[in-house]
Write an enzyme that holds these catalytic residues in place. Structure first.
Site, PDB file in Angstrom:
ATOM      1  N   ASP A 416       0.854  -1.182   0.000  1.00  0.00           N
ATOM      2  CA  ASP A 416       0.000   0.000   0.000  1.00  0.00           C
ATOM      3  C   ASP A 416       0.893   1.236   0.000  1.00  0.00           C
ATOM      4  O   ASP A 416       1.546   1.543   0.990  1.00  0.00           O
ATOM      5  CB  ASP A 416      -0.895  -0.013   1.244  1.00  0.00           C
ATOM      6  N   HIS A 417       0.893   1.946  -1.120  1.00  0.00           N
ATOM      7  CA  HIS A 417       1.795   3.089  -1.267  1.00  0.00           C
ATOM      8  C   HIS A 417       1.379   4.281  -0.412  1.00  0.00           C
ATOM      9  O   HIS A 417       2.142   5.238  -0.264  1.00  0.00           O
ATOM     10  CB  HIS A 417       1.895   3.511  -2.735  1.00  0.00           C
ATOM     11  N   ARG A 418       0.176   4.247   0.157  1.00  0.00           N
ATOM     12  CA  ARG A 418      -0.203   5.309   1.092  1.00  0.00           C
ATOM     13  C   ARG A 418       0.600   5.201   2.381  1.00  0.00           C
ATOM     14  O   ARG A 418       0.856   6.202   3.059  1.00  0.00           O
ATOM     15  CB  ARG A 418      -1.700   5.223   1.439  1.00  0.00           C
TER      16      ARG A 418
END
Length: 444
Positions: A416-418
């Site tokens: 998850d790049h968040r």
């Protein structure tokens, strides 16, 4: 004595709000035009805001650490030069000022001369300050470079601001500055290109009944839950996937030795055991991989878990299940081997309970058992990463300058790049690969 109010301006990034990071002044301080008042943090960068007034600092209206909207009053300055009761950062109607096509910098924000720190000495030959003249910082710099006093320039901007053309025209030397000339922009700010309107969509026809060559399977139970979870994850968490090949020869040698050891005679030993230990070790080194993006009533937060509930994706007759081993970080090699065996046996027998699947923090999917090398798996909801173990097969590999047959596998995963940036993702995958290449790292 007049009091000036300084409102948070749009500093040229189109922001709607910013956080007050640090005040560089305190009530009672004397300030000059362009002295730095405050450091703010926008969604893109840290920015120092200079004073558009000179005088004495009055009230600080926004405390450090608070987030304020553009146009909100943040400080007052009493006396000195400036626009009386000026609302820097807002138009006379309380709105954000008009923008030119070249950018969204606050009209009238800042004055001639370079922004200076309160700790710096003033320039030996300061440019005449055109207090009250409305011009953007780039225009003021251009005027300074051309030796133009903005107070002598007649503004032609729609909001009464001095434009770039005004400065160049006033210099009466436009031909000398051909290197800074730019093509004229069209009067239209936007160009609309008509496209054919899509045909009105008719209601979707009812699906035909399955014929003798088709089978209709009702989506329910585990399949329905999996579909909903995977769809939610795929369209909520921005997935980024990475992978690397690794020489797992020493891992295979360790598996062979453990199988021959009397201490592990009563448990199943497989490369998945070493892989799981490698994942737990790498999670300890990069804790953000074990975090989760959580939406709360007060906004989003990243929740870092300092324990590992290790999920193992299992294909069962009921469908895909992801039971997890609770507090896997506390298990030794033998304890983890027993937990993996119990988990897979329970899943295969269809006895996995909902509690076994809840509270996972990170997931392993062993696609190697199906002969696959790598994949881009979808993250299990509530987690920030999933790692795939590819099949282990002999391949030619360069060792000490010679090509030799080695047991090679691919480590891949989605994250998850968040929550996690590229450096953390890469470090985690590299750590797992390092253990597979040299399992002795687990002894640290």
């Amino acid at each position: 004595m007049s009091t000036q109010t300084f409102h948070l301006p749009d500093v040229g990034e189109g922001l709607t709000e910013a956080e007050i990071v640090q005040w560089r002044v305190a009530p009672g301080d004397a300030v000059d035009v362009n002295d730095v008042l405050v450091e703010i943090e926008t969604a893109k960068s840290l920015v120092e805001l200079p004073s558009p007034f000179s005088g004495t600092v009055g009230d600080i209206l926004a405390t450090e650490g608070t987030t304020v909207e553009v146009g909100a009053a943040i400080i007052t300055i009493a006396g000195g030069e400036g626009q009386p009761d000026a609302d820097i950062g807002r138009s006379e109607h309380g709105e954000k000022p008009a923008e030119e096509p070249g950018g969204s910098v606050l009209v009238g924000y800042g004055t001639g001369g370079e922004v200076k720190s309160r700790r710096r000495k003033p320039a030996e030959k300061p440019v005449t300050r055109a207090v009250g003249v409305v011009a953007k910082p780039p225009i003021r710099k251009l005027a300074r470079d051309l030796g133009v006093d903005l107070a002598d320039v007649s503004p032609s901007g729609t909001a009464g601001e001095v434009t770039r053309e005004d400065v160049v025209r006033h210099a009466e030397q436009a031909s000398v500055f051909r290197n800074i000339a730019t093509p004229e922009l069209p009067e239209e700010r936007e160009l609309s290109i008509p496209v054919a309107a899509p045909a009105a969509s008719a209601p979707a026809p009812a699906a035909p009944q399955a014929d003798a060559r088709e089978e209709a399977i009702t989506v329910k139970g585990v399949r329905k839950a999996t579909a909903n979870a995977m769809t939610s994850s795929a369209y909520t968490a921005p997935h980024v996937s990475v992978w690397t090949d690794v020489d797992a020869t020493r891992t295979m040698e360790l598996v062979k030795r453990l199988k021959a050891s009397p201490d592990f005679a009563d448990v199943k030993i497989s490369p998945l055991l070493i892989f799981s230990r490698a994942v737990i070790w790498a999670l300890r080194r990069t804790p953000m991989i074990n975090a989760a993006w959580v939406e709360t009533e007060n906004g989003a937060e990243i929740r870092v878990r300092h324990y590992v509930n290790l999920g193992i994706a299992a294909a069962t007759p009921r469908g895909l299940l992801v039971p997890n081993i609770k507090d896997a970080q506390d298990l030794n090699m033998r304890g983890l081997a027993r937990a993996l065996e119990k988990l897979t046996t329970t899943a295969r027998d269809g006895k996995t309970t909902p509690a076994d699947q809840q509270g996972g923090t990170f997931t392993i999917t062993n696609i190697g058992v199906f002969g696959m090398d790598a994949g881009t798996p979808i993250i299990n909801p509530g987690e920030s990463g999933i790692i795939a173990m590819g099949t282990i097969r002999q391949k030619p590999w360069v060792v000490d300058g010679e090509v030799r047959p080695r047991f090679v596998t691919t480590v891949s995963g989605s994250f998850d790049h968040r929550v996690i940036d590229g450096d953390g993702i890469s470090r985690f995958i590299a750590d797992v690969a390092s253990v597979l290449e040299e399992p002795a790292l687990l002894l640290d």
